[in-house]
Every structure is written in structure tokens, then in C-alpha cells.
Write a protein that holds these residues in place. Structure first.
Motif, PDB file in Angstrom:
ATOM      1  N   SER A   3       8.215  45.015 -30.680  1.00  0.00           N
ATOM      2  CA  SER A   3       7.024  44.730 -29.883  1.00  0.00           C
ATOM      3  C   SER A   3       7.334  44.985 -28.405  1.00  0.00           C
ATOM      4  CB  SER A   3       6.614  43.272 -30.104  1.00  0.00           C
ATOM      5  OG  SER A   3       5.539  42.963 -29.275  1.00  0.00           O
ATOM      6  N   HIS A   4       6.371  45.540 -27.679  1.00  0.00           N
ATOM      7  CA  HIS A   4       6.569  45.868 -26.266  1.00  0.00           C
ATOM      8  C   HIS A   4       5.662  45.006 -25.400  1.00  0.00           C
ATOM      9  CE1 HIS A   4       8.979  49.400 -27.187  1.00  0.00           C
ATOM     10  NE2 HIS A   4       8.120  49.658 -28.147  1.00  0.00           N
ATOM     11  N   ALA A   5       6.221  44.476 -24.303  1.00  0.00           N
ATOM     12  CA  ALA A   5       5.425  43.672 -23.380  1.00  0.00           C
ATOM     13  C   ALA A   5       4.577  44.561 -22.475  1.00  0.00           C
ATOM     14  CB  ALA A   5       6.340  42.797 -22.544  1.00  0.00           C
ATOM     15  N   GLY A   6       5.011  45.757 -22.218  1.00  0.00           N
ATOM     16  CA  GLY A   6       4.282  46.670 -21.352  1.00  0.00           C
ATOM     17  C   GLY A   6       4.800  48.076 -21.533  1.00  0.00           C
ATOM     18  N   TRP A   7       4.214  49.008 -20.779  1.00  0.00           N
ATOM     19  CA  TRP A   7       4.642  50.396 -20.858  1.00  0.00           C
ATOM     20  C   TRP A   7       6.017  50.533 -20.227  1.00  0.00           C
ATOM     21  CZ3 TRP A   7       2.668  53.886 -23.873  1.00  0.00           C
ATOM     22  CH2 TRP A   7       1.326  53.772 -24.269  1.00  0.00           C
ATOM     23  N   THR A   8       6.926  51.120 -20.943  1.00  0.00           N
ATOM     24  CA  THR A   8       8.269  51.414 -20.442  1.00  0.00           C
ATOM     25  C   THR A   8       8.467  52.918 -20.524  1.00  0.00           C
ATOM     26  OG1 THR A   8       9.279  51.260 -22.633  1.00  0.00           O
ATOM     27  CG2 THR A   8       9.173  49.214 -21.332  1.00  0.00           C
ATOM     28  N   PRO A   9       9.409  53.464 -19.748  1.00  0.00           N
ATOM     29  CA  PRO A   9       9.683  54.897 -19.881  1.00  0.00           C
ATOM     30  C   PRO A   9      10.050  55.284 -21.311  1.00  0.00           C
ATOM     31  CG  PRO A   9      10.629  54.075 -17.857  1.00  0.00           C
ATOM     32  CD  PRO A   9      10.118  52.873 -18.609  1.00  0.00           C
ATOM     33  N   LYS A  10      10.814  54.418 -22.002  1.00  0.00           N
ATOM     34  CA  LYS A  10      11.193  54.717 -23.385  1.00  0.00           C
ATOM     35  C   LYS A  10       9.962  54.798 -24.286  1.00  0.00           C
ATOM     36  CE  LYS A  10      14.224  53.250 -27.069  1.00  0.00           C
ATOM     37  NZ  LYS A  10      13.940  52.425 -28.170  1.00  0.00           N
ATOM     38  N   LEU A  11       9.043  53.857 -24.154  1.00  0.00           N
ATOM     39  CA  LEU A  11       7.825  53.861 -24.969  1.00  0.00           C
ATOM     40  C   LEU A  11       6.951  55.067 -24.629  1.00  0.00           C
ATOM     41  CD1 LEU A  11       6.000  52.569 -27.074  1.00  0.00           C
ATOM     42  CD2 LEU A  11       5.047  51.124 -25.260  1.00  0.00           C
ATOM     43  N   VAL A  12       6.882  55.428 -23.363  1.00  0.00           N
ATOM     44  CA  VAL A  12       6.119  56.616 -22.962  1.00  0.00           C
ATOM     45  C   VAL A  12       6.712  57.854 -23.622  1.00  0.00           C
ATOM     46  CG1 VAL A  12       5.530  58.129 -21.014  1.00  0.00           C
ATOM     47  CG2 VAL A  12       5.265  55.657 -20.796  1.00  0.00           C
ATOM     48  N   ARG A 148      -0.666  50.648 -13.980  1.00  0.00           N
ATOM     49  CA  ARG A 148      -1.632  50.538 -12.888  1.00  0.00           C
ATOM     50  C   ARG A 148      -3.067  50.682 -13.398  1.00  0.00           C
ATOM     51  NH1 ARG A 148       0.220  54.486 -10.002  1.00  0.00           N
ATOM     52  NH2 ARG A 148      -1.151  56.007 -10.958  1.00  0.00           N
ATOM     53  N   ASP A 149      -3.271  51.618 -14.341  1.00  0.00           N
ATOM     54  CA  ASP A 149      -4.611  51.844 -14.899  1.00  0.00           C
ATOM     55  C   ASP A 149      -4.955  50.879 -16.034  1.00  0.00           C
ATOM     56  OD1 ASP A 149      -4.815  53.881 -13.080  1.00  0.00           O
ATOM     57  OD2 ASP A 149      -4.532  55.495 -14.550  1.00  0.00           O
ATOM     58  N   ARG A 150      -4.046  49.953 -16.298  1.00  0.00           N
ATOM     59  CA  ARG A 150      -4.244  48.932 -17.342  1.00  0.00           C
ATOM     60  C   ARG A 150      -4.550  49.524 -18.714  1.00  0.00           C
ATOM     61  NH1 ARG A 150      -7.231  44.426 -13.620  1.00  0.00           N
ATOM     62  NH2 ARG A 150      -5.395  44.076 -12.357  1.00  0.00           N
ATOM     63  N   VAL A 151      -3.838  50.593 -19.036  1.00  0.00           N
ATOM     64  CA  VAL A 151      -3.964  51.205 -20.356  1.00  0.00           C
ATOM     65  C   VAL A 151      -3.268  50.280 -21.346  1.00  0.00           C
ATOM     66  CG1 VAL A 151      -3.344  53.197 -21.774  1.00  0.00           C
ATOM     67  CG2 VAL A 151      -4.062  53.521 -19.394  1.00  0.00           C
ATOM     68  N   PRO A 152      -3.949  49.854 -22.400  1.00  0.00           N
ATOM     69  CA  PRO A 152      -3.321  48.926 -23.338  1.00  0.00           C
ATOM     70  C   PRO A 152      -2.125  49.549 -24.058  1.00  0.00           C
ATOM     71  CG  PRO A 152      -5.510  49.585 -24.118  1.00  0.00           C
ATOM     72  CD  PRO A 152      -5.317  50.197 -22.771  1.00  0.00           C
ATOM     73  N   VAL A 153      -1.112  48.740 -24.254  1.00  0.00           N
ATOM     74  CA  VAL A 153       0.089  49.173 -24.967  1.00  0.00           C
ATOM     75  C   VAL A 153      -0.237  49.159 -26.458  1.00  0.00           C
ATOM     76  CG1 VAL A 153       2.507  48.618 -25.433  1.00  0.00           C
ATOM     77  CG2 VAL A 153       1.540  48.203 -23.171  1.00  0.00           C
ATOM     78  N   PRO A 154       0.114  50.233 -27.176  1.00  0.00           N
ATOM     79  CA  PRO A 154      -0.193  50.261 -28.612  1.00  0.00           C
ATOM     80  C   PRO A 154       0.632  49.230 -29.374  1.00  0.00           C
ATOM     81  CG  PRO A 154       1.203  52.099 -28.044  1.00  0.00           C
ATOM     82  CD  PRO A 154       0.834  51.421 -26.751  1.00  0.00           C
ATOM     83  N   ARG A 155       0.056  48.759 -30.455  1.00  0.00           N
ATOM     84  CA  ARG A 155       0.824  47.887 -31.358  1.00  0.00           C
ATOM     85  C   ARG A 155       1.952  48.722 -31.933  1.00  0.00           C
ATOM     86  NH1 ARG A 155      -4.426  46.184 -34.116  1.00  0.00           N
ATOM     87  NH2 ARG A 155      -3.761  47.931 -35.368  1.00  0.00           N
ATOM     88  N   PRO A 156       3.019  48.093 -32.388  1.00  0.00           N
ATOM     89  CA  PRO A 156       4.163  48.866 -32.913  1.00  0.00           C
ATOM     90  C   PRO A 156       3.790  49.883 -33.961  1.00  0.00           C
ATOM     91  CG  PRO A 156       4.772  46.570 -32.659  1.00  0.00           C
ATOM     92  CD  PRO A 156       3.294  46.670 -32.344  1.00  0.00           C
ATOM     93  N   GLU A 157       2.852  49.574 -34.854  1.00  0.00           N
ATOM     94  CA  GLU A 157       2.461  50.540 -35.883  1.00  0.00           C
ATOM     95  C   GLU A 157       1.614  51.672 -35.317  1.00  0.00           C
ATOM     96  OE1 GLU A 157      -0.577  47.231 -35.970  1.00  0.00           O
ATOM     97  OE2 GLU A 157       1.588  47.298 -35.937  1.00  0.00           O
ATOM     98  N   GLY A 158       1.190  51.576 -34.052  1.00  0.00           N
ATOM     99  CA  GLY A 158       0.385  52.615 -33.441  1.00  0.00           C
ATOM    100  C   GLY A 158       1.101  53.938 -33.289  1.00  0.00           C
ATOM    101  N   LEU A 159       2.439  53.895 -33.283  1.00  0.00           N
ATOM    102  CA  LEU A 159       3.221  55.128 -33.137  1.00  0.00           C
ATOM    103  C   LEU A 159       3.895  55.550 -34.422  1.00  0.00           C
ATOM    104  CD1 LEU A 159       4.986  54.496 -29.741  1.00  0.00           C
ATOM    105  CD2 LEU A 159       2.944  55.826 -30.173  1.00  0.00           C
ATOM    106  N   ALA A 160       3.855  54.686 -35.417  1.00  0.00           N
ATOM    107  CA  ALA A 160       4.598  54.964 -36.648  1.00  0.00           C
ATOM    108  C   ALA A 160       4.109  56.239 -37.312  1.00  0.00           C
ATOM    109  CB  ALA A 160       4.488  53.796 -37.609  1.00  0.00           C
ATOM    110  N   ASP A 161       5.046  56.983 -37.904  1.00  0.00           N
ATOM    111  CA  ASP A 161       4.711  58.212 -38.615  1.00  0.00           C
ATOM    112  C   ASP A 161       4.267  57.934 -40.032  1.00  0.00           C
ATOM    113  OD1 ASP A 161       5.258  59.742 -36.449  1.00  0.00           O
ATOM    114  OD2 ASP A 161       7.258  60.335 -37.096  1.00  0.00           O
ATOM    115  N   ASP A 162       4.587  56.791 -40.565  1.00  0.00           N
ATOM    116  CA  ASP A 162       4.253  56.513 -41.968  1.00  0.00           C
ATOM    117  C   ASP A 162       3.040  55.624 -42.078  1.00  0.00           C
ATOM    118  OD1 ASP A 162       6.402  58.022 -42.874  1.00  0.00           O
ATOM    119  OD2 ASP A 162       7.757  56.329 -42.633  1.00  0.00           O
TER     120      ASP A 162
END
Length: 162
Positions: A3-12, A148-162
Motif C-alpha cells: 500500500s502507498h501513502a502517496g505518489w513516489t518516484p518508484k510508484l510513478v 500537487r494536482d491531487r491525483v489519487p494514488v491507485p490501490r495496489p491492485e490498480g497496477l497488477a498485471d493479473d
């Protein structure tokens, strides 16, 4: 994924790579196709509808074909995220630093195409370490812009390939 608290370079970075994989698998590669033989052009690739209409059941991939997986689809949230992510470099980097945008773009291209990042950087006259600094700066600029633009962080499954 955690789970991510906010946008990080790694998550981007993970999101950008997932978006490029999605774009490639959905639309295919762009650019010239090169030489194609007539057998390649006329090869029959049945769709899911063909399988169901003919009573063949769901298509399967043989176990001896490593790396191939059947993809049934993406969620609407994933498609929206990936569509937006394809514009982040232009939105958050390009006007501020074209060199940073190129460095990040080269890194993404090398990751997706399984090519040498060192070779890409040397073709631009940059060292490998400078290339990674450009990548990190670009990912950070995007993460800051998304925050800054308050783009919501995706839930962990939002990026999953499966």
C-alpha cells in the motif's frame, strides 16, 4: 505490491512501465512493420468469439511456451490510470527540462524493449550515472506534480498485471 501513502518516484516508474505494457499489448507496436511473408500475413488467429462460436471453449496457452499469458482485460480504473500516465512526461517534465524528459523516456524505452540503457545514454553523449540521475529527476518531477494536482494514488491492485 504494498500500500502507498502517496505518489513516489518508484510508484510513478511502475505505473509508467505498466501503462506502456498496456499500450503495447492493446495497440501493438508502432512504426514500420518491415518485411512480412505471405504466410505471416494470412495466419489465422481465432478470437475469443471464434472459440466460443465454434464450441472450442476458452483459448489456452501450452505450458511449453514460457512468458505467454492469456489476458482477459483490464479494469476501467486501470485503463483510466494508464491513459493518463501516457501523458505525464509531457505534462510534468517536457516544458521544464527536455533533457530530463529524454533521459526518462530512454530509460522507459530500454526497460520495455529489453535494451541496454548504457548504450542509449552513450548515444546521447551521457554517462550511465547521469542517465540514472535524469531518470530519477523525471520520476520525482512527475510524483511531485501528481501530488500537487491531487491525483489519487491507485490501490495496489490498480497496477497488477493479473
Amino acid at each position: 505490491m504494498t500500500s502507498h501513502a502517496g505518489w513516489t518516484p518508484k510508484l510513478v516508474g511502475e505505473t509508467l512501465l505498466a501503462a506502456l505494457e498496456w499500450a503495447r499489448s492493446t495497440a501493438g507496436r508502432v512504426g514500420p512493420s518491415g518485411f512480412v511473408t505471405s504466410t505471416e500475413r494470412t495466419r489465422f488467429l481465432p478470437s475469443l468469439e471464434d472459440h466460443l462460436r465454434e464450441g472450442w471453449g476458452l483459448p489456452e496457452v501450452a505450458d511449453d511456451e514460457p512468458g505467454r499469458r492469456m489476458r482477459l482485460g483490464w479494469s476501467l480504473a486501470q485503463i483510466r490510470l494508464f491513459s493518463a500516465a501516457l501523458h505525464w512526461q509531457g505534462q510534468y517534465i517536457a516544458l521544464g527540462s527536455i533533457e530530463t524528459a529524454h533521459g526518462l523516456g530512454d530509460w522507459l524505452r530500454c526497460k520495455i524493449d529489453h535494451r541496454s540503457f548504457d548504450a542509449a545514454m552513450s548515444s546521447r553523449g551521457f554517462s550511465r550515472s547521469h542517465g540514472f540521475r535524469l531518470r530519477d529527476r523525471g520520476l520525482s518531477m512527475i510524483a511531485q506534480g501528481l501530488h500537487r494536482d491531487r491525483v489519487p494514488v491507485p490501490r495496489p491492485e490498480g497496477l497488477a498485471d493479473d
